[in-house]
Design an enzyme around this catalytic site. Structure first.
Site, PDB file in Angstrom:
ATOM      1  CE1 TYR A 142     -44.923 -17.709 -69.728  1.00  0.00           C
ATOM      2  CE2 TYR A 142     -43.076 -17.095 -68.331  1.00  0.00           C
ATOM      3  CZ  TYR A 142     -44.312 -16.817 -68.865  1.00  0.00           C
ATOM      4  OH  TYR A 142     -44.942 -15.652 -68.526  1.00  0.00           O
ATOM      5  CE  LYS A 192     -58.568 -20.266 -78.698  1.00  0.00           C
ATOM      6  NZ  LYS A 192     -59.706 -19.312 -78.635  1.00  0.00           N
ATOM      7  CG  ASP A 224     -61.478 -17.193 -76.411  1.00  0.00           C
ATOM      8  OD1 ASP A 224     -61.617 -18.188 -75.659  1.00  0.00           O
ATOM      9  OD2 ASP A 224     -61.910 -17.167 -77.578  1.00  0.00           O
ATOM     10  CG  ASP A 248     -47.413 -13.923 -67.484  1.00  0.00           C
ATOM     11  OD1 ASP A 248     -47.137 -13.402 -66.380  1.00  0.00           O
ATOM     12  OD2 ASP A 248     -47.067 -13.430 -68.575  1.00  0.00           O
ATOM     13  CG  ASP A 252     -50.101  -9.121 -64.879  1.00  0.00           C
ATOM     14  OD1 ASP A 252     -49.600  -9.785 -63.951  1.00  0.00           O
ATOM     15  OD2 ASP A 252     -49.475  -8.255 -65.513  1.00  0.00           O
TER      16      ASP A 252
HETATM   17  C1  IPM Z   1     -44.732 -13.054 -63.500  1.00  0.00           C
HETATM   18  C2  IPM Z   1     -43.842 -12.270 -64.417  1.00  0.00           C
HETATM   19  C3  IPM Z   1     -42.773 -13.203 -64.958  1.00  0.00           C
HETATM   20  C4  IPM Z   1     -43.474 -14.274 -65.776  1.00  0.00           C
HETATM   21  C5  IPM Z   1     -41.662 -12.531 -65.765  1.00  0.00           C
HETATM   22  C6  IPM Z   1     -40.983 -11.430 -64.963  1.00  0.00           C
HETATM   23  C7  IPM Z   1     -40.656 -13.501 -66.286  1.00  0.00           C
HETATM   24  O1  IPM Z   1     -44.580 -11.668 -65.424  1.00  0.00           O
HETATM   25  O2  IPM Z   1     -44.237 -13.578 -62.493  1.00  0.00           O
HETATM   26  O3  IPM Z   1     -45.927 -13.139 -63.777  1.00  0.00           O
HETATM   27  O4  IPM Z   1     -43.756 -14.079 -66.967  1.00  0.00           O
HETATM   28  O5  IPM Z   1     -43.747 -15.343 -65.219  1.00  0.00           O
HETATM   29 MG    MG Z   2     -46.692 -11.867 -65.189  1.00  0.00          MG
END
Ligand code: IPM
Ligand code: MG
Length: 357
Positions: A142, A192, A224, A248, A252
């Site tokens: 990032y 990884k 993975d 990240d 999710d």
């Molecule tokens: C998160 C989001 C952010 C990230 C984006 C909006 C930059 O996906 O907070 O997980 O990638 O960190």
């Molecule tokens: Mg995210």
């Protein structure tokens, strides 16, 4: 206690959901005798429209002066065609970096009240899902340099740098081990290292740091495999420790399998200074302004703010309990609606929680 909270309502459903969070904080202040003072700053698309920048200097200043930052959501199609450094997302990444918020805590919890919403097969869900992703937030691909796009040998190339220093790994590993001690004492470090040098260093430093935490069980998993195990049997996880990009993705995944993305809060913390608290979902532009959004992730983020930002455990527990009671009493926003339950809008859901606080 007197505390300053800087609000960042942002875009899309952000302004609607943050109101419900603020109402809860005000009610907590009244009930427990604290004075919460609110200021409001611009971030993301709202900031771009007003100032041309996703993260105005004034916003950084106001956040630094606060005791905690409370963020709703940023982004939307309106700003999708801007250059990367002007996009709303840069506002979020920028404020994380400016406030040195290297530790991102993302709990994923399958509430018994919402078991019907879980996306997993019922025998898998029955084993339970109660984990927390401890994601490093200010390093990795990032932020690593060099990064960019250029022309090499007549064709365009894009490149980013995955980079971690031992200090960066060590401090996030400490957060994970400390977090595990307050939970079920297990850390799974995800990387990884079969392919990436960055991950080899990650694993070495995690192992070294673990020497001070021998009471915590440490395991290692490739990303993975971790992504696969998370759907195969999430009950095996307590604390998942991982880097920025893997975190990240995994966070999710962990949250969506609970079936209630609209339910999950997060905290981003630094070594000192204010923490930042926000729901993990996005700005949902498709339902913005329609009173349809689920405010519970924001309200639960307010609970995290109270617990981790202000050390107010009793107050945080009271908020979490009010949320669970509202759910147990059958109130649901559209995203978590089931047969036989009562459909409510964003504002009404906020009121149901307030009544139970
Ligand atoms: C998160 C989001 C952010 C990230 C984006 C909006 C930059 O996906 O907070 O997980 O990638 O960190
Ligand atoms: Mg995210």
């Amino acid at each position: 206690m007197k505390k300053n909270i800087c609000l960042l309502p942002g875009d899309g459903i952000g302004p609607e959901i943050i109101v419900q969070g603020i109402n809860v904080l005000k009610a907590v202040g009244k009930k427990f005798g604290h004075e919460f003072l609110f200021s409001e700053a611009l971030l993301g698309g709202a900031a771009i429209d007003a100032t041309g920048e996703p993260l105005p200097a004034e916003t950084v200043r106001m956040c630094r002066e606060a005791d905690a930052v409370f963020l709703a959501a940023v982004g939307g199609p309106k700003w999708d065609n801007l250059a990367p450094e002007k996009r709303p997302e840069r506002g979020i990444l920028g404020i994380r970096k400016e406030l040195k918020l290297f530790a991102n805590l993302r709990p994923a919890l399958l509430l018994p009240e919402l078991a019907g919403a879980c996306l997993l097969r019922s025998d898998i869900a029955a084993r339970g899902l109660d984990l927390i992703v401890v994601r490093e937030l200010t390093g990795d691909v990032y932020f690593g340099v060099p990064r960019g796009q250029e022309v090499r040998e007549g064709q365009r190339v894009g490149f980013n740098t995955m980079l971690y220093s031992e200090e960066e790994v060590q401090r996030i590993a400490i957060v994970a081990f400390e977090t595990a001690r307050k939970r079920r004492n297990k850390v799974c470090s995800v990387e990884k290292s079969n392919v990436l040098e960055t991950s080899r260093l990650w694993k070495e430093v995690v192992l070294e740091t673990h020497k001070q935490y021998s009471d915590v069980t440490l395991t290692h998993m490739y990303i993975d495999n971790a992504a696969m195990q998370l759907v195969r049997d999430p009950s095996q996880f307590d604390v998942i420790l991982t880097g920025n990009i893997f975190g990240d993705i995994l966070s999710d995944e962990a949250s969506v399998i609970t079936g209630s993305l609209g339910m999950l809060p997060s905290a981003s913390l630094g070594a000192s200074g204010p923490g930042l608290f926000e729901p993990i979902h996005g700005s949902a532009p498709d339902i913005a302004g329609q009173d349809k959004a689920n405010p519970l992730a924001t309200i639960l983020s307010a609970a995290m703010l109270l617990r981790l930002g202000f050390n107010m455990d009793t107050e945080a527990n009271a908020v979490e309990k009010a949320v669970r009671t509202a759910l147990a009493d059958g109130f649901r926003t559209g995203d978590i609606m089931e047969n036989g339950k009562t459909l409510v809008g964003c504002q009404e859901m906020g009121e149901k929680v307030l009544e139970r606080l």
